[in-house]
Design a protein around this motif. Structure first.
Motif, PDB file in Angstrom:
ATOM      1  N   LEU A  35       0.966  -1.398   0.095  1.00  0.00           N
ATOM      2  CA  LEU A  35       0.009  -0.199  -0.023  1.00  0.00           C
ATOM      3  C   LEU A  35       0.858   1.186   0.031  1.00  0.00           C
ATOM      4  N   ALA A  36       2.007   1.253   0.869  1.00  0.00           N
ATOM      5  CA  ALA A  36       2.907   2.235   0.916  1.00  0.00           C
ATOM      6  C   ALA A  36       4.234   1.850   1.469  1.00  0.00           C
ATOM      7  N   VAL A  37       5.288   2.684   1.406  1.00  0.00           N
ATOM      8  CA  VAL A  37       6.372   2.548   2.265  1.00  0.00           C
ATOM      9  C   VAL A  37       6.858   3.725   3.046  1.00  0.00           C
ATOM     10  N   VAL A  38       6.985   3.262   4.316  1.00  0.00           N
ATOM     11  CA  VAL A  38       7.022   4.217   5.277  1.00  0.00           C
ATOM     12  C   VAL A  38       8.384   4.269   5.915  1.00  0.00           C
ATOM     13  N   TRP A  39       9.192   5.451   5.878  1.00  0.00           N
ATOM     14  CA  TRP A  39      10.179   5.721   6.464  1.00  0.00           C
ATOM     15  C   TRP A  39      10.150   6.507   8.018  1.00  0.00           C
ATOM     16  N   PRO A  40      10.081   5.719   9.084  1.00  0.00           N
ATOM     17  CA  PRO A  40       9.877   6.095  10.275  1.00  0.00           C
ATOM     18  C   PRO A  40      11.109   6.841  10.832  1.00  0.00           C
ATOM     19  N   LYS A  41      11.304   7.904  11.440  1.00  0.00           N
ATOM     20  CA  LYS A  41      12.447   8.598  12.037  1.00  0.00           C
ATOM     21  C   LYS A  41      12.542   8.658  13.476  1.00  0.00           C
ATOM     22  N   GLY A  42      11.627   8.315  14.219  1.00  0.00           N
ATOM     23  CA  GLY A  42      11.498   7.979  15.445  1.00  0.00           C
ATOM     24  C   GLY A  42      10.384   7.413  15.962  1.00  0.00           C
ATOM     25  N   PRO A  43      10.036   7.390  17.451  1.00  0.00           N
ATOM     26  CA  PRO A  43       8.934   6.414  17.929  1.00  0.00           C
ATOM     27  C   PRO A  43       7.755   7.217  17.651  1.00  0.00           C
ATOM     28  N   LYS A  54      -3.707  -1.104  13.365  1.00  0.00           N
ATOM     29  CA  LYS A  54      -4.735  -1.995  14.079  1.00  0.00           C
ATOM     30  C   LYS A  54      -6.200  -1.633  13.721  1.00  0.00           C
ATOM     31  N   ALA A  55      -6.177  -0.236  13.292  1.00  0.00           N
ATOM     32  CA  ALA A  55      -7.551   0.444  13.146  1.00  0.00           C
ATOM     33  C   ALA A  55      -7.997   0.114  11.644  1.00  0.00           C
ATOM     34  N   GLU A  56      -7.046   0.072  10.755  1.00  0.00           N
ATOM     35  CA  GLU A  56      -7.203  -0.137   9.472  1.00  0.00           C
ATOM     36  C   GLU A  56      -7.377  -1.516   9.009  1.00  0.00           C
ATOM     37  N   GLY A  57      -6.424  -2.449   9.884  1.00  0.00           N
ATOM     38  CA  GLY A  57      -6.409  -3.797   9.444  1.00  0.00           C
ATOM     39  C   GLY A  57      -5.188  -4.174   8.316  1.00  0.00           C
ATOM     40  N   PHE A  58      -4.233  -3.448   8.202  1.00  0.00           N
ATOM     41  CA  PHE A  58      -3.171  -3.637   7.382  1.00  0.00           C
ATOM     42  C   PHE A  58      -1.922  -4.154   8.247  1.00  0.00           C
ATOM     43  N   GLY A  59      -1.276  -4.940   7.414  1.00  0.00           N
ATOM     44  CA  GLY A  59       0.157  -5.363   8.137  1.00  0.00           C
ATOM     45  C   GLY A  59       1.257  -4.627   8.110  1.00  0.00           C
ATOM     46  N   MET A  76       3.235  -9.431   1.365  1.00  0.00           N
ATOM     47  CA  MET A  76       2.410 -10.200   0.570  1.00  0.00           C
ATOM     48  C   MET A  76       0.879  -9.817   0.972  1.00  0.00           C
ATOM     49  N   GLY A  77       0.047 -10.108  -0.152  1.00  0.00           N
ATOM     50  CA  GLY A  77      -1.283  -9.694   0.022  1.00  0.00           C
ATOM     51  C   GLY A  77      -1.687  -8.189  -0.253  1.00  0.00           C
ATOM     52  N   GLU A  78      -2.841  -7.952  -0.145  1.00  0.00           N
ATOM     53  CA  GLU A  78      -3.151  -6.676  -0.793  1.00  0.00           C
ATOM     54  C   GLU A  78      -3.200  -5.354   0.404  1.00  0.00           C
ATOM     55  N   HIS A  79      -3.012  -5.825   1.632  1.00  0.00           N
ATOM     56  CA  HIS A  79      -2.908  -4.843   2.852  1.00  0.00           C
ATOM     57  C   HIS A  79      -1.781  -4.919   3.560  1.00  0.00           C
ATOM     58  N   ALA A  80      -0.610  -4.311   2.825  1.00  0.00           N
ATOM     59  CA  ALA A  80       0.807  -4.389   3.618  1.00  0.00           C
ATOM     60  C   ALA A  80       1.336  -3.206   3.639  1.00  0.00           C
ATOM     61  N   VAL A  81       1.874  -2.622   4.526  1.00  0.00           N
ATOM     62  CA  VAL A  81       2.670  -1.301   4.338  1.00  0.00           C
ATOM     63  C   VAL A  81       4.275  -1.748   4.983  1.00  0.00           C
ATOM     64  N   VAL A  82       5.241  -1.467   3.654  1.00  0.00           N
ATOM     65  CA  VAL A  82       6.628  -1.605   4.295  1.00  0.00           C
ATOM     66  C   VAL A  82       7.005  -0.391   4.996  1.00  0.00           C
TER      67      VAL A  82
END
Length: 446
Positions: A35-43, A54-59, A76-82
């Motif tokens: 669905l997307a790729v996220v680069w977190p920089k902190g907590p 948890k709210a939207e049901g993606f991994g 894998m699957g249609e509902h994953a965020v890297v």
């Protein structure tokens, strides 16, 4: 979700064309478009990301440098965020007094090792990708490498880990000391878990004084079988190499025919690289005893005389995986393990199975990289059967189906079908307890 939301202290990528590279790592597995790729920089970013998942049901699929060999960071699957940790903030902090180093998951392993070495200290884990991989990936997969022969795997060198759990908070497990016995070592549960219980964001690593000597030996074998008993003979005689690598006759033939100039000159029917880092290993008494143990094999032995020659010997070993991948892009490489004492039985069994393969790797600890070069042209059902036969052979000799690459997606079915059912039940109970919403690296391992 029509548009992935912005996150605090993070960068988000959602363009489908730009997401394409995240479907793959260095394995033969290809996953689905995230669905997307996220680069977190902190907590703060991770906490919000866990809440959203948890709210939207993606991994959430963790990723470091993408050098894994088992599809562990492949969505894998249609509902994953890297979740790409390459931008995670943190410093490398060396404590010579405590013989430890603290580092973020984003730290390149080469920088971890260099920082330790600059202080006269040594962090032994050295997977083949050590110059390009991230620390976090090595923690998630419990990476190995040639030095595991003497020094063990990554988990043996981790004092504490910092990890985000299902509450979205970062928790620390362990202390900056070797003695911590207040209950089970929960941090060790996260090492090698491939992110299925939570995501490691940093760690404190145990160090040891940097070895001052290296005896690096190139050992050609006139008969391939002569190498197979040598690891057990060395250990039985009190010689524990810091590395014992090998090329079987088929790999050596590939290198000689198609490799770089330095590989084309390699001697022997088969070949081993032996290295020792004991105090005194470069002096007469140590080497004389070793020569006596090697017997006739010592006649064609070459010993690196300086750092340049040592680097040249290791350069050929380090490029072997990439060389075979370039020559055979669709090959499948498995990293099974058998005990040192049963190496000869393993290769006799492999010959009986008639699995078309070539083998190299870590002979000193029985971690063998069995490469099926023609996997891309093989019938899928036949290939699956060959891999299962290979895994069963390793297990029948007291070994396992992965020594350092992990399970990920590529070995999941084999792991589930061949493992002790009690082990699988225990792991699933832990998964349910630590990740009740199933958001952390779904579909991997279990």
């Amino acid at each position: 979700m029509t548009r992935f939301p912005d996150l605090p202290d993070a960068t988000v990528l959602a363009d489908p064309e730009a997401l394409e590279p995240y479907r793959r790592d260095e394995s033969h597995v290809q996953g689905d478009l995230p669905l997307a790729v996220v680069w977190p920089k902190g907590p703060a970013a991770l906490k919000e990301l866990v809440r959203l998942a948890k709210a939207e049901g993606f991994g959430l699929v963790p990723r470091g440098a993408g050098t894994g060999k088992a599809g562990g960071c492949v969505p894998m699957g249609e509902h994953a965020v890297v979740v790409d940790f390459s931008a995670w903030r943190g410093e490398l902090l060396l404590s010579p007094q405590d013989l430890c180093l603290s580092a973020p998951a984003s730290a390149p392993l080469r920088e971890v090792k260099a920082t330790a070495a600059a202080g006269g200290l040594f962090y032994p884990p050295d997977p083949n990708s050590w110059e390009s991989c991230a620390l976090g990936g090595t923690l998630a997969t419990n990476a190995g490498g040639p030095n595991a022969c003497k020094y063990g795997m990554t988990r043996h060198w981790v004092l504490s880990v910092d990890a985000v759990l299902e509450d979205g908070e970062v928790h620390t497990f362990g202390i900056h000391s070797v003695k911590a016995n207040a209950g089970p070592a929960l941090g060790q549960l996260l090492i090698g878990s491939e992110g299925i219980f939570g995501f490691i964001v940093g760690a404190t690593l145990r160090l040891t004084p940097l070895p001052r000597e290296h005896a690096t030996l190139l050992l050609p074998a006139k008969r391939w079988e002569d190498l197979l008993d040598l690891p057990g003979r060395l250990c039985g005689a009190g010689y524990l190499p810091s590395a014992f690598e090998f090329f079987d006759p088929a790999v050596l033939a590939e290198l000689r025919a198609h490799g770089p100039d330095e590989a084309r000159r390699l001697p022997g029917e088969a070949l081993a690289i032996l290295e020792f880092d004991d105090r005194g290993c470069t002096f007469g008494p140590f080497l004389e005893g070793l020569m006596d143990l090697l017997g006739p094999m010592a006649e064609s032995l070459e010993i690196a005389s300086d750092a340049r020659q040592r680097a040249g010997i290791w350069a050929v070993r380090r490029m072997t995986s990439a060389f075979l991948k370039e020559r055979h892009p669709k090959k499948v490489s498995e990293d099974i393990v058998v005990p040192r004492s049963r190496l000869r039985e393993f290769f006799a069994g492999l010959e009986r199975l008639a699995i078309p393969s070539v083998t190299y790797g870590h002979l000193g600890d029985g971690n063998l990289h069995v490469n099926l070069l023609g996997a891309g042209e093989a019938d899928p059902a036949e290939l699956d059967q060959q891999l299962m036969d290979l895994f069963r052979l390793a297990l029948s000799l007291g070994g396992t189906l992965s020594g350092e690459h992990g399970i990920g997606l590529s070995k999941r079915e084999a792991f589930l079908s061949l493992s002790d059912p009690g082990q699988i039940r225990a792991l699933r109970a832990l998964k349910q307890a630590l990740d009740p919403h199933g958001i952390f690296n779904p579909g991997k391992v279990l």
